[in-house]
Scaffold this active site. Structure first.
Site, mmCIF file in Angstrom:
data_model
loop_
_atom_site.group_PDB
_atom_site.id
_atom_site.type_symbol
_atom_site.label_atom_id
_atom_site.label_comp_id
_atom_site.label_asym_id
_atom_site.label_seq_id
_atom_site.Cartn_x
_atom_site.Cartn_y
_atom_site.Cartn_z
ATOM 1 N N HIS A 178 35.978 42.229 39.172
ATOM 2 C CA HIS A 178 37.102 42.679 39.994
ATOM 3 C C HIS A 178 37.843 43.833 39.312
ATOM 4 C CE1 HIS A 178 36.358 39.524 42.776
ATOM 5 N NE2 HIS A 178 36.785 38.538 42.017
ATOM 6 N N GLU A 230 40.453 34.895 54.459
ATOM 7 C CA GLU A 230 39.626 33.736 54.080
ATOM 8 C C GLU A 230 39.479 33.608 52.547
ATOM 9 O OE1 GLU A 230 38.716 35.963 56.551
ATOM 10 O OE2 GLU A 230 39.482 34.550 58.024
ATOM 11 N N ASP A 265 32.187 44.692 48.363
ATOM 12 C CA ASP A 265 31.648 43.371 48.024
ATOM 13 C C ASP A 265 30.674 43.464 46.844
ATOM 14 O OD1 ASP A 265 31.385 40.654 48.265
ATOM 15 O OD2 ASP A 265 29.916 40.729 49.879
ATOM 16 N N GLY A 266 30.602 42.392 46.084
ATOM 17 C CA GLY A 266 29.616 42.312 44.999
ATOM 18 C C GLY A 266 30.199 42.320 43.595
ATOM 19 N N SER A 317 32.688 39.944 58.196
ATOM 20 C CA SER A 317 33.622 39.068 57.477
ATOM 21 C C SER A 317 35.085 39.254 57.917
ATOM 22 C CB SER A 317 33.487 39.259 55.958
ATOM 23 O OG SER A 317 32.191 38.911 55.534
ATOM 24 N N ARG A 358 27.341 41.602 57.279
ATOM 25 C CA ARG A 358 28.305 40.994 58.193
ATOM 26 C C ARG A 358 29.655 41.691 58.047
ATOM 27 N NH1 ARG A 358 26.892 36.244 54.854
ATOM 28 N NH2 ARG A 358 28.197 36.299 52.997
ATOM 29 N N LEU A 390 44.589 62.517 51.159
ATOM 30 C CA LEU A 390 43.898 61.311 51.641
ATOM 31 C C LEU A 390 44.889 60.188 51.966
ATOM 32 C CD1 LEU A 390 40.990 59.826 51.738
ATOM 33 C CD2 LEU A 390 41.663 58.934 49.497
ATOM 34 N N GLY A 423 31.679 39.912 41.947
ATOM 35 C CA GLY A 423 31.338 38.688 41.218
ATOM 36 C C GLY A 423 29.906 38.728 40.698
HETATM 37 C C1 IPE Z 1 34.684 40.187 52.186
HETATM 38 O O1 IPE Z 1 33.965 39.750 51.074
HETATM 39 C C2 IPE Z 1 36.106 40.402 51.815
HETATM 40 C C3 IPE Z 1 36.373 41.430 50.821
HETATM 41 C C4 IPE Z 1 35.530 42.232 50.253
HETATM 42 C C5 IPE Z 1 37.750 41.569 50.478
HETATM 43 P P1 IPE Z 1 33.607 38.221 50.856
HETATM 44 O O2 IPE Z 1 32.737 38.162 49.679
HETATM 45 O O3 IPE Z 1 34.835 37.405 50.830
HETATM 46 O O4 IPE Z 1 32.815 37.898 52.200
HETATM 47 P P2 IPE Z 1 31.882 36.678 52.607
HETATM 48 O O5 IPE Z 1 32.671 35.449 52.392
HETATM 49 O O6 IPE Z 1 30.681 36.733 51.735
HETATM 50 O O7 IPE Z 1 31.557 36.939 54.043
HETATM 51 C C1 IPE Z 2 34.453 41.336 46.563
HETATM 52 O O1 IPE Z 2 33.604 40.864 45.584
HETATM 53 C C2 IPE Z 2 35.907 41.275 46.155
HETATM 54 C C3 IPE Z 2 36.687 40.255 46.864
HETATM 55 C C4 IPE Z 2 36.321 39.539 47.868
HETATM 56 C C5 IPE Z 2 38.042 40.056 46.353
HETATM 57 P P1 IPE Z 2 33.193 39.332 45.537
HETATM 58 O O2 IPE Z 2 34.161 38.617 44.654
HETATM 59 O O3 IPE Z 2 33.060 38.776 46.898
HETATM 60 O O4 IPE Z 2 31.793 39.426 44.822
HETATM 61 P P2 IPE Z 2 30.506 38.552 45.131
HETATM 62 O O5 IPE Z 2 30.216 38.668 46.592
HETATM 63 O O6 IPE Z 2 30.820 37.148 44.741
HETATM 64 O O7 IPE Z 2 29.439 39.162 44.272
HETATM 65 MG MG MG Z 3 31.499 38.573 48.182
#
Ligand code: IPE
Ligand code: IPE
Ligand code: MG
Length: 243
Positions: free
Chosen positions: A33, A63, A16-17, A190, A188, A127, A19
């Site tokens: 990404h 989701e 995550d992170g 998720s 969390r 792996l 974005g």
């Molecule tokens: C969880 O990240 C799913 C993936 C990393 C693929 P999200 O960014 O979608 O999760 P929420 O919505 O913040 O819980």
């Molecule tokens: C996780 O990064 C990748 C996916 C869910 C596809 P995010 O796109 O959720 O990045 P943030 O949480 O918005 O920073």
């Molecule tokens: Mg995210």
């Protein structure tokens, strides 16, 4: 890294992170990404070098379809591009690729590409890299129960056991994750591996996925190595097991 401490056999990561990483740099989310996909290569190599057998990565949740159409579509393109360009490299490094999730919502060309990539790497003994795409823990459990009852209708109406269900779960080929990592600061699950994370050690870090490198992985493993995994027993019982 201390050599005598056990490394986790299976690490599962919510990447995550991406974005926020891009936003900090005034770049479009997709740039994060892209960088995130590059980190998959880095992390696969780092895990293989550390003797980890299974690495499972949450790439797209059930989701995530709720995101803007453009982002979803760019993520699909990126998934396709990664499969087309990275599988040869994975194969060369003896990595076995698996994809889990509800593939029925992907376009047929992408599904074919996924299946081809899995076939190419199926016999590899290094792996096992699992990518969770259109995956949800709730979907996994419902799908497993449905398939179990289709294949063994005589069990309908009976109390099912965990052992009966296990072969139908998406990750039936792997031990349960020893260590769960979530990057990006949220604490969390998720809807990731709900069944399989029952006894995993949880590790949350504010580091954004595109910044999560081998040194960050070592910090997570070091934290794991300090935990006492009791599986319901007492600390005293565990002491007896160790001696
Ligand atoms: C969880 O990240 C799913 C993936 C990393 C693929 P999200 O960014 O979608 O999760 P929420 O919505 O913040 O819980
Ligand atoms: C996780 O990064 C990748 C996916 C869910 C596809 P995010 O796109 O959720 O990045 P943030 O949480 O918005 O920073
Ligand atoms: Mg995210």
């Amino acid at each position: 890294m201390p050599e005598n401490l056990p490394v986790p056999r299976h690490i599962a990561i919510i990447m995550d992170g991406n974005g926020r990483w891009a936003k900090k740099r005034f770049m479009p989310r997709i740039a994060g990404h892209k960088r995130g996909v590059e980190m998959i290569r880095v992390m696969s190599r780092a895990c293989a070098l550390r003797g980890i057998d299974y690495l499972t990565l949450f790439a797209f949740s059930s989701e995530n379809w709720r995101r803007p159409e453009e982002e979803v579509s760019l993520l699909m393109d990126l998934f396709r591009y990664a499969l087309e360009h990275e599988v040869r490299n994975l194969h060369k490094n003896n990595v076995r690729l698996k994809v889990i999730g509800d593939l029925s919502r992907f376009d047929p060309g992408l599904v074919q590409l996924i299946q081809k990539s899995e076939q190419i790497t199926a016999q590899n003994t290094g792996l096992t890299l699992t990518v969770a795409a259109n995956y949800g823990g709730r979907w996994d459990m419902l799908h497993a129960v449905t398939r179990l009852l289709i294949q063994r209708p005589e069990l309908a109406g009976q109390d099912l056991t965990e052992q009966q269900l296990a072969p139908y779960l998406a990750m039936h080929y792997a031990p349960e994750p020893d260590l769960f990592i979530r990057t990006g600061g949220e604490q969390r699950i998720s809807n990731f591996l709900l069944w399989q994370l029952a006894y995993s050690e949880l590790y949350f870090t504010p580091t954004l996925w595109p910044d999560f490198d081998a040194a960050a992985l070592d910090l997570a493993i070091a934290s794991y190595q300090q935990r006492e995994r009791r599986f319901g027993r007492t600390s005293e019982q565990m002491e007896v097991c160790r001696t």
